[in-house]
Design a protein around this motif. Structure first.
Motif, PDB file in Angstrom:
ATOM      1  N   PHE A  45      -7.062 -36.684 -13.293  1.00  0.00           N
ATOM      2  CA  PHE A  45      -7.678 -35.816 -12.289  1.00  0.00           C
ATOM      3  C   PHE A  45      -8.968 -35.203 -12.832  1.00  0.00           C
ATOM      4  O   PHE A  45      -9.984 -35.144 -12.131  1.00  0.00           O
ATOM      5  N   TRP A  46      -8.943 -34.754 -14.085  1.00  0.00           N
ATOM      6  CA  TRP A  46     -10.156 -34.221 -14.707  1.00  0.00           C
ATOM      7  C   TRP A  46     -11.275 -35.260 -14.674  1.00  0.00           C
ATOM      8  O   TRP A  46     -12.422 -34.945 -14.352  1.00  0.00           O
TER       9      TRP A  46
ATOM     10  N   ALA B  22      -0.810 -33.627 -13.073  1.00  0.00           N
ATOM     11  CA  ALA B  22      -1.875 -33.074 -12.239  1.00  0.00           C
ATOM     12  C   ALA B  22      -1.371 -32.099 -11.174  1.00  0.00           C
ATOM     13  O   ALA B  22      -1.851 -30.961 -11.083  1.00  0.00           O
TER      14      ALA B  22
ATOM     15  N   LEU C 141      -2.929 -35.103 -15.620  1.00  0.00           N
ATOM     16  CA  LEU C 141      -4.066 -34.203 -15.444  1.00  0.00           C
ATOM     17  C   LEU C 141      -5.369 -34.777 -16.004  1.00  0.00           C
ATOM     18  O   LEU C 141      -6.431 -34.578 -15.392  1.00  0.00           O
TER      19      LEU C 141
END
Length: 204
Positions: A172-173, A135, A169
């Motif tokens: 985080f998405w 991320a 990531l």
């Protein structure tokens, strides 16, 4: 069928409830003295509500848990809080595109990049393009060093400590994708709701 479930967190409890409703004989094993897992909590005799050991809430987009709350006649409070950032002895709102554009400690380029990337994440329908990536490096690349240093790095530091650079990531998405302006909280506390689910399993 006899089924054993290890752990009485919300995943284990919800699985136990659905399996019991389907006619299976379910036993849940939990090492802690109370149910709830990471959303477990405690309650002093004078309190009406339980208090979680860690901070939790639901989003409006958490459809499964909202459906379960309705099924168990659990009242849910919908609250619209303010999200602020403390910087240089000031408390500033940073919970909307307008407040981000007014934020004085980022360049206009970083503000526009951050807004565009957040919109991109919100509109992305799947985590597939983000798999295999971390991320913070991705945030720094696309939102800029300023936004990373002032906004995201402190947030990751506070939540994950020395593991902040290992956060993926897709996680985080998921946070950006699911986040709603309105946050939800079950009346009586999340730990209390976990106890209600456990009681429903026992009574089937």
């Amino acid at each position: 069928m006899k089924i054993a479930i290890l752990g009485a967190g919300f995943t284990g409890l919800s699985a136990a409830l659905k399996l019991a409703q389907a006619g299976h004989q379910v036993t849940v094993f939990e090492s802690e003295p109370q149910v709830g897992g990471l959303a477990g909590g405690f309650k002093y005799p004078s309190w009406e509500w339980t208090l979680e050991k860690f901070y939790h809430h639901w989003f409006l987009s958490d459809k499964f848990v909202h459906n379960m709350a309705r099924e168990l006649h659990q009242q849910v409070l919908n609250i619209t809080p303010e999200t602020n950032i403390y910087i240089k002895s000031r408390i500033l709102p940073i919970d909307s595109p307008a407040s981000l554009l007014r934020f004085p400690y980022l360049s206009m380029v970083d503000k526009l990049r951050t807004s565009a990337v957040l919109a991109f994440l919100k509109l992305s329908s799947t985590e597939k393009p983000f798999e295999g990536k971390l991320a913070l490096p991705w945030i720094k690349k696309w939102m800029g060093r300023g936004a990373t240093k002032i906004i995201w790095d402190p947030l990751f530091e506070g939540k994950f400590g020395n593991l902040k650079n290992e956060v993926t990531l897709p996680w985080f998405w998921g946070r950006i994708k699911k986040r709603s302006k309105t946050l939800c909280y079950p009346e009586g506390g999340i730990a209390g709701f976990a106890q209600k689910i456990a009681g429903a399993v026992e009574n089937i």
